[in-house]
Design a protein around this motif. Structure first.
Motif, PDB file in Angstrom:
ATOM      1  N   GLY A   1      -3.517   0.267  17.951  1.00 12.71           N
ATOM      2  CA  GLY A   1      -2.180  -0.348  17.568  1.00 12.71           C
ATOM      3  C   GLY A   1      -2.301  -1.765  16.982  1.00 12.71           C
ATOM      4  N   TRP A   2      -1.192  -2.674  17.239  1.00  6.49           N
ATOM      5  CA  TRP A   2      -1.247  -3.883  16.877  1.00  6.49           C
ATOM      6  C   TRP A   2      -2.679  -4.550  16.806  1.00  6.49           C
ATOM      7  CZ3 TRP A   2      -2.170  -8.963  17.802  1.00  6.49           C
ATOM      8  CH2 TRP A   2      -1.748  -9.853  17.073  1.00  6.49           C
ATOM      9  N   PHE A   3      -3.513  -4.490  17.399  1.00  8.97           N
ATOM     10  CA  PHE A   3      -4.946  -4.802  17.401  1.00  8.97           C
ATOM     11  C   PHE A   3      -5.746  -4.340  16.572  1.00  8.97           C
ATOM     12  CE2 PHE A   3      -3.124  -5.560  21.833  1.00  8.97           C
ATOM     13  CZ  PHE A   3      -3.077  -7.043  21.622  1.00  8.97           C
ATOM     14  N   ASP A   4      -5.525  -3.232  15.818  1.00  8.56           N
ATOM     15  CA  ASP A   4      -6.055  -2.696  14.582  1.00  8.56           C
ATOM     16  C   ASP A   4      -5.985  -3.545  13.414  1.00  8.56           C
ATOM     17  OD1 ASP A   4      -7.219  -1.032  12.718  1.00  8.56           O
ATOM     18  OD2 ASP A   4      -6.185   0.909  13.330  1.00  8.56           O
ATOM     19  N   GLU A   5      -7.107  -4.181  12.874  1.00  2.99           N
ATOM     20  CA  GLU A   5      -7.014  -5.145  11.757  1.00  2.99           C
ATOM     21  C   GLU A   5      -7.613  -4.411  10.537  1.00  2.99           C
ATOM     22  OE1 GLU A   5      -8.803  -8.915  12.845  1.00  2.99           O
ATOM     23  OE2 GLU A   5      -7.835  -9.255  14.575  1.00  2.99           O
ATOM     24  N   ASP A   6      -8.256  -3.466  10.716  1.00  5.45           N
ATOM     25  CA  ASP A   6      -8.820  -2.801   9.401  1.00  5.45           C
ATOM     26  C   ASP A   6      -7.950  -2.924   8.365  1.00  5.45           C
ATOM     27  OD1 ASP A   6     -10.979  -2.502  10.799  1.00  5.45           O
ATOM     28  OD2 ASP A   6     -11.559  -0.421  10.657  1.00  5.45           O
ATOM     29  N   SER A   7      -6.650  -2.348   8.200  1.00  5.01           N
ATOM     30  CA  SER A   7      -5.964  -2.150   6.997  1.00  5.01           C
ATOM     31  C   SER A   7      -5.500  -3.683   6.477  1.00  5.01           C
ATOM     32  CB  SER A   7      -4.710  -1.258   7.306  1.00  5.01           C
ATOM     33  OG  SER A   7      -3.708  -2.032   8.193  1.00  5.01           O
ATOM     34  N   HIS A   8      -5.674  -4.770   7.304  1.00  4.88           N
ATOM     35  CA  HIS A   8      -5.210  -5.907   7.115  1.00  4.88           C
ATOM     36  C   HIS A   8      -6.375  -6.576   6.333  1.00  4.88           C
ATOM     37  CE1 HIS A   8      -1.351  -6.501   9.314  1.00  4.88           C
ATOM     38  NE2 HIS A   8      -1.986  -5.455  10.202  1.00  4.88           N
ATOM     39  N   ARG A   9      -7.540  -6.388   6.671  1.00  2.15           N
ATOM     40  CA  ARG A   9      -8.753  -7.061   6.154  1.00  2.15           C
ATOM     41  C   ARG A   9      -9.471  -6.225   5.136  1.00  2.15           C
ATOM     42  NH1 ARG A   9     -12.735  -8.118   9.874  1.00  2.15           N
ATOM     43  NH2 ARG A   9     -12.293  -6.388  11.459  1.00  2.15           N
ATOM     44  N   PHE A  10      -9.182  -4.916   4.748  1.00  2.04           N
ATOM     45  CA  PHE A  10      -9.889  -4.322   3.574  1.00  2.04           C
ATOM     46  C   PHE A  10      -9.176  -3.166   3.255  1.00  2.04           C
ATOM     47  CE2 PHE A  10     -13.736  -2.314   1.770  1.00  2.04           C
ATOM     48  CZ  PHE A  10     -14.521  -3.684   1.682  1.00  2.04           C
ATOM     49  N   ILE A  11      -9.343  -3.037   1.843  1.00  2.00           N
ATOM     50  CA  ILE A  11      -8.736  -1.847   1.148  1.00  2.00           C
ATOM     51  C   ILE A  11      -9.047  -0.528   2.045  1.00  2.00           C
ATOM     52  CG2 ILE A  11      -8.992  -2.815  -0.980  1.00  2.00           C
ATOM     53  CD1 ILE A  11     -11.149  -0.872  -1.698  1.00  2.00           C
ATOM     54  N   SER A  12      -8.214   0.557   1.833  1.00  2.00           N
ATOM     55  CA  SER A  12      -8.323   1.594   2.317  1.00  2.00           C
ATOM     56  C   SER A  12      -7.846   2.667   1.274  1.00  2.00           C
ATOM     57  CB  SER A  12      -7.529   1.837   3.783  1.00  2.00           C
ATOM     58  OG  SER A  12      -6.332   1.626   3.721  1.00  2.00           O
ATOM     59  N   THR A  13      -7.959   4.071   2.049  1.00  2.00           N
ATOM     60  CA  THR A  13      -7.340   5.188   0.849  1.00  2.00           C
ATOM     61  C   THR A  13      -5.728   5.351   1.223  1.00  2.00           C
ATOM     62  OG1 THR A  13      -7.925   6.881   2.809  1.00  2.00           O
ATOM     63  CG2 THR A  13      -9.536   6.511   0.856  1.00  2.00           C
ATOM     64  N   ALA A  14      -5.326   4.531   2.334  1.00  2.00           N
ATOM     65  CA  ALA A  14      -3.818   4.554   2.567  1.00  2.00           C
ATOM     66  C   ALA A  14      -3.399   3.460   2.144  1.00  2.00           C
ATOM     67  CB  ALA A  14      -3.692   4.611   4.133  1.00  2.00           C
TER      68      ALA A  14
ATOM     69  N   GLY B   1      -1.932   2.858  -1.042  1.00  2.39           N
ATOM     70  CA  GLY B   1      -0.520   2.971  -1.672  1.00  2.39           C
ATOM     71  C   GLY B   1      -0.591   2.454  -2.989  1.00  2.39           C
ATOM     72  N   ASP B   2       0.453   1.910  -3.680  1.00  2.77           N
ATOM     73  CA  ASP B   2       0.278   1.327  -4.830  1.00  2.77           C
ATOM     74  C   ASP B   2      -0.542   0.062  -4.785  1.00  2.77           C
ATOM     75  OD1 ASP B   2       1.770   3.207  -5.864  1.00  2.77           O
ATOM     76  OD2 ASP B   2       3.671   2.290  -5.435  1.00  2.77           O
ATOM     77  N   ASP B   3      -0.408  -0.817  -3.768  1.00  3.15           N
ATOM     78  CA  ASP B   3      -1.168  -1.913  -3.787  1.00  3.15           C
ATOM     79  C   ASP B   3      -2.356  -1.824  -2.524  1.00  3.15           C
ATOM     80  OD1 ASP B   3      -2.105  -4.512  -3.713  1.00  3.15           O
ATOM     81  OD2 ASP B   3      -0.133  -5.503  -2.753  1.00  3.15           O
ATOM     82  N   PRO B   4      -3.384  -1.617  -2.871  1.00  9.49           N
ATOM     83  CA  PRO B   4      -4.369  -1.462  -1.947  1.00  9.49           C
ATOM     84  C   PRO B   4      -4.956  -2.696  -1.416  1.00  9.49           C
ATOM     85  CG  PRO B   4      -5.476  -1.317  -4.285  1.00  9.49           C
ATOM     86  CD  PRO B   4      -3.791  -1.209  -4.341  1.00  9.49           C
ATOM     87  N   ALA B   5      -4.798  -3.667  -1.797  1.00 13.32           N
ATOM     88  CA  ALA B   5      -5.026  -5.140  -1.317  1.00 13.32           C
ATOM     89  C   ALA B   5      -4.635  -5.256   0.177  1.00 13.32           C
ATOM     90  CB  ALA B   5      -4.347  -6.334  -2.133  1.00 13.32           C
ATOM     91  N   PRO B   6      -5.768  -5.512   0.977  1.00 16.46           N
ATOM     92  CA  PRO B   6      -5.207  -6.114   2.386  1.00 16.46           C
ATOM     93  C   PRO B   6      -4.258  -7.259   2.558  1.00 16.46           C
ATOM     94  CG  PRO B   6      -7.379  -6.938   1.868  1.00 16.46           C
ATOM     95  CD  PRO B   6      -7.019  -6.105   0.662  1.00 16.46           C
ATOM     96  N   SER B   7      -3.302  -7.125   3.278  1.00 13.05           N
ATOM     97  CA  SER B   7      -2.371  -8.212   3.654  1.00 13.05           C
ATOM     98  C   SER B   7      -2.732  -9.344   4.297  1.00 13.05           C
ATOM     99  CB  SER B   7      -1.015  -7.759   4.611  1.00 13.05           C
ATOM    100  OG  SER B   7      -1.941  -7.488   5.893  1.00 13.05           O
ATOM    101  N   ASN B   8      -3.825  -9.368   4.727  1.00 15.78           N
ATOM    102  CA  ASN B   8      -4.703 -10.786   5.310  1.00 15.78           C
ATOM    103  C   ASN B   8      -3.531 -11.418   6.240  1.00 15.78           C
ATOM    104  OD1 ASN B   8      -7.127 -10.421   4.132  1.00 15.78           O
ATOM    105  ND2 ASN B   8      -6.257 -11.116   2.191  1.00 15.78           N
ATOM    106  N   PHE B   9      -2.925 -10.663   7.152  1.00 16.67           N
ATOM    107  CA  PHE B   9      -2.007 -11.121   8.141  1.00 16.67           C
ATOM    108  C   PHE B   9      -0.981 -11.743   7.623  1.00 16.67           C
ATOM    109  CE2 PHE B   9      -6.413 -11.007   9.553  1.00 16.67           C
ATOM    110  CZ  PHE B   9      -6.704  -9.898  10.319  1.00 16.67           C
ATOM    111  N   ALA B  10      -0.357 -11.719   6.191  1.00 11.45           N
ATOM    112  CA  ALA B  10       0.533 -12.542   5.630  1.00 11.45           C
ATOM    113  C   ALA B  10       1.839 -12.655   6.677  1.00 11.45           C
ATOM    114  CB  ALA B  10       0.999 -12.068   4.181  1.00 11.45           C
ATOM    115  N   ASP B  11       2.011 -11.643   7.464  1.00 12.04           N
ATOM    116  CA  ASP B  11       3.312 -11.383   8.170  1.00 12.04           C
ATOM    117  C   ASP B  11       3.258 -12.137   9.670  1.00 12.04           C
ATOM    118  OD1 ASP B  11       4.891 -10.421   5.856  1.00 12.04           O
ATOM    119  OD2 ASP B  11       4.088  -8.422   6.550  1.00 12.04           O
ATOM    120  N   ASP B  12       2.182 -12.426   9.958  1.00  9.55           N
ATOM    121  CA  ASP B  12       1.957 -13.049  11.237  1.00  9.55           C
ATOM    122  C   ASP B  12       2.967 -14.302  11.798  1.00  9.55           C
ATOM    123  OD1 ASP B  12       0.096 -11.366  11.902  1.00  9.55           O
ATOM    124  OD2 ASP B  12      -1.468 -12.552  12.189  1.00  9.55           O
TER     125      ASP B  12
END
Length: 472
Positions: A344-357, A359-370
Motif C-alpha cells: 500500500g502506502w509503503f510500496d515505494e517502487d513506483s516512486h523510486r524507479f520507472i515501471s511499465t505502468a 504512463g506518459d511520464d515514466p519518471a518516478p515521482s521521488n516522493f514529491a507529494d510527501d
C-alpha cells in the motif's frame, strides 16, 4: 492500426466463462462440514471483488456461532493452485505468529457438486488497508508499519534450497493419512486442514510426480504458482512448465518466457530475450552480495506471499492492527529481493524507479507529494526495517531495479503490454549508468529499428490472416 498477434493471446477472455457454480450444493457442504441443520446456516452472501476476471469468487455464510468464508477458485492451473494455497497457509500458520485464516475443508478438484474447486475457511474481520488508511492516526500508521515489517521478517526466516510453491508432501497427500469428510471434526479446537473428499488417482499421480523435493516437516517444493504465470489472457503454462528452479537467473527466465519451454510467441520472444540479457548483466554487478547477486542464491531462498498488496491485508480500522492476511495462491520460496517492496502506502517502487505502468511520464515521482508527516512515517518504516533485519532493508532498497526489470519482463505483449517502451525508457533515462557500469548491454537504437521492421512484417501477416479468415 494496432498490432495484434493472435498467438500472443492464447487464453480466454474470462476464466469463469462456461463455468456453472452450484451454490445450493455449497450450502449443503457447509452444513455437512460443520454438522448443523440447513436452517441454522444462512444463505451465501457475495463479498469482496465478486466480478468478472477475478481468480476467485468469495461468499460468506452465517452460522450460529461464527461466520465462515467459501472461496471458489477459477479454473486456472487446476489442482496445483488450490493445493499450493492450502499448503502455504498451513505452513505459515504453523511456523509464524502471523494472522492466517484457518482452512476447515477444501476440494482441489472441480468435479464435485459445487462445480469448481473451493476452500472453506475462517472469516477475517476488519477492512482492507486502503479502505481505512485515510482515517488512521499517525500512531496507528506507525503501528501498521511495524506490523508490515513483522510480516516480511517472519516470512523471510522460512528458507528452502529452491524456488517454487509449497505442497503437502506425497505421504500427506495420500488419503490414508489425510482425514476425509467421513471422519472430520470441525470443533473450534481442531487442528490441521482436511480434504472434503479423497483425491483421484490421477491427481495423486500428478502431485507425486511434480512435487518431489522435500522442504521440511511434511512439505515438498513443487510447480511455481507465480501471479504472472497465471494470466489467463496468455497461455497459462502447465505445472510441468513451471517446475522448481535453483537460481535467480533460471527463475527470471521462467517468468520472462512464461514457462519452460516458453509459451511466448515468435513475435514476443525476442523482447523477452533482451530482458533476460539485461537481468543477467544487472545481477552480476553484485558478485559478492549475499542479498542481490549470484552469491545470494547459496544463502537459500525465502518464503514470500507472492501477491502482498493492500487488498490482501485486513486491519482493524479503529486500531490499525492487522487482523488477517489472505489470498496465498501465489505463495512460495523466492529470492529475497523479489517480493520485498512494501504494501500500500509503503510500496515505494513506483516512486523510486520507472515501471511499465508509468504512463506518459515514466519518471518516478521521488516522493514529491510527501507531507512532513509522510516523510517521518517513511523514515520510521525504513529505520524499523533495517533494525529488524538488515538483509530485508538491503533487499527493499537495493532490489528495486531488478524488481522493475522482472515486472516489465512479465508484462503482456503489445498492443496491451509496454515492455518495449520500458526498455527504451530504461536506456534513454540513463538507468544503466555507463560511467560506472560500462557500455549498455546492446545497441538500443539498432534494436528498436529491428522491432519496427518486425512490427511491419507482423502487421502485414496479421492483415493477411484476417483476410483469409474472412474468406472462409
Amino acid at each position: 492500426m494496432s498490432i495484434y498477434n493472435p498467438i500472443d493471446w492464447a487464453g480466454v477472455d474470462d476464466p469463469w466463462d462456461g463455468v456453472t457454480v452450484n451454490l445450493e450444493a455449497l450450502h449443503t457442504i457447509v452444513c455437512e462440514v460443520f454438522r448443523i441443520p440447513a436452517a441454522q446456516c444462512g444463505p451465501p452472501v457475495a463479498i469482496g471483488l465478486h466480478h468478472r476476471k477475478n481468480y476467485a469468487s468469495v461468499y460468506s455464510f452465517q452460522l450460529p456461532l461464527r461466520k465462515v468464508v467459501a472461496r471458489l477458485v477459477a479454473p486456472i492451473k487446476p489442482l496445483f493452485k488450490t493445493e499450493g494455497e492450502v499448503a502455504a497457509m498451513d505452513f505459515v500458520r504453523g511456523r509464524t505468529s502471523l494472522p492466517i485464516p484457518k482452512v476447515f475443508a477444501y476440494c482441489s478438484e472441480a468435479n464435485n457438486p459445487v462445480g469448481v474447486e473451493w476452500l472453506l475457511m475462517e472469516h477475517v474481520p476488519g477492512v482492507e488497508i486502503g479502505e481505512a488508511w485515510d482515517s488512521l492516526t499517525f500512531p496507528q500508521k506507525r503501528r501498521l508499519a511495524l506490523d508490515i515489517v513483522d510480516i516480511y521478517d517472519q516470512l523471510s526466516r522460512l528458507k528452502a534450497d529452491g524456488i517454487g510453491s509449497i505442497y503437502h508432501n506425497t505421504v500427506a497427500a495420500d488419503d490414508a493419512v489425510l482425514l476425509t469428510k467421513s471422519s472430520m471434526s470441525m470443533s473450534h479446537n481442531s487442528s490441521g486442514t482436511r480434504r472434503w473428499a479423497p483425491l483421484s488417482s490421477e491427481s495423486l499421480r500428478l502431485l507425486k510426480g511434480l512435487c518431489k523435493r522435500s522442504v521440511k516437516d511434511g512439505y515438498n517444493l513443487g510447480p511455481l504458482n507465480e501471479i504472472s504465470l497465471l494470466k489467463y489472457e496468455l497461455a497459462v503454462p502447465s505445472p510441468s512448465q513451471t517446475p522448481p528452479t535453483f537460481s535467480s537467473e533460471d527463475y527470471f527466465k521462467l517468468i520472462a518466457y512464461n514457462g519452460n519451454p516458453p509459451t511466448r510467441s515468435d513475435y514476443d520472444l525476442p523482447t523477452r530475450e533482451k530482458f533476460v540479457e539485461l537481468f543477467h548483466r544487472i545481477y552480476n554487478l553484485y558478485p559478492t552480495s549475499q542479498v542481490l547477486g549470484p552469491s545470494s542464491d547459496s544463502a537459500n531462498f525465502r518464503f514470500s506471499h507472492g501477491d502482498l498488496h493492500e487488498g490482501n491485508i485486513f486491519i482493524d480500522p479503529t486500531t490499525g492492527a492487522i487482523t488477517g492476511i489472505i489470498d496465498w495462491e501465489a505463495a512460495g520460496f523466492r529470492p529475497l529481493w523479489t517480493s520485498l517492496y512494501g504494501v500500500g502506502w509503503f510500496d515505494e517502487d513506483s516512486h523510486r524507479f520507472i515501471s511499465t505502468a508509468g504512463g506518459d511520464d515514466p519518471a518516478p515521482s521521488n516522493f514529491a507529494d510527501d507531507t512532513p508527516e509522510d516523510t517521518k512515517l517513511r523514515a520510521f518504516f525504513r529505520r524499523e526495517l533495517y533494525r529488524r533485519n538488515p538483509d530485508l532493508f538491503a533487499s527493499f532498497l537495493g532490489g528495486i531495479e531488478m524488481r522493475a526489470v522482472m515486472s516489465a519482463a512479465a508484462d503482456d505483449p503489445r498492443p496491451i503490454g509496454e515492455s518495449d517502451i520500458f526498455l527504451r525508457d530504461y536506456h534513454d533515462m540513463g538507468c544503466w549508468n555507463v560511467d560506472r557500469r560500462g557500455p549498455f548491454p546492446w545497441n538500443m537504437h539498432a534494436w528498436l529499428l529491428k522491432r519496427l521492421e518486425f512490427d511491419a512484417i507482423e502487421r502485414v501477416s496479421g492483415e493477411n490472416t484476417i483476410s483469409n479468415i474472412s474468406l472462409i
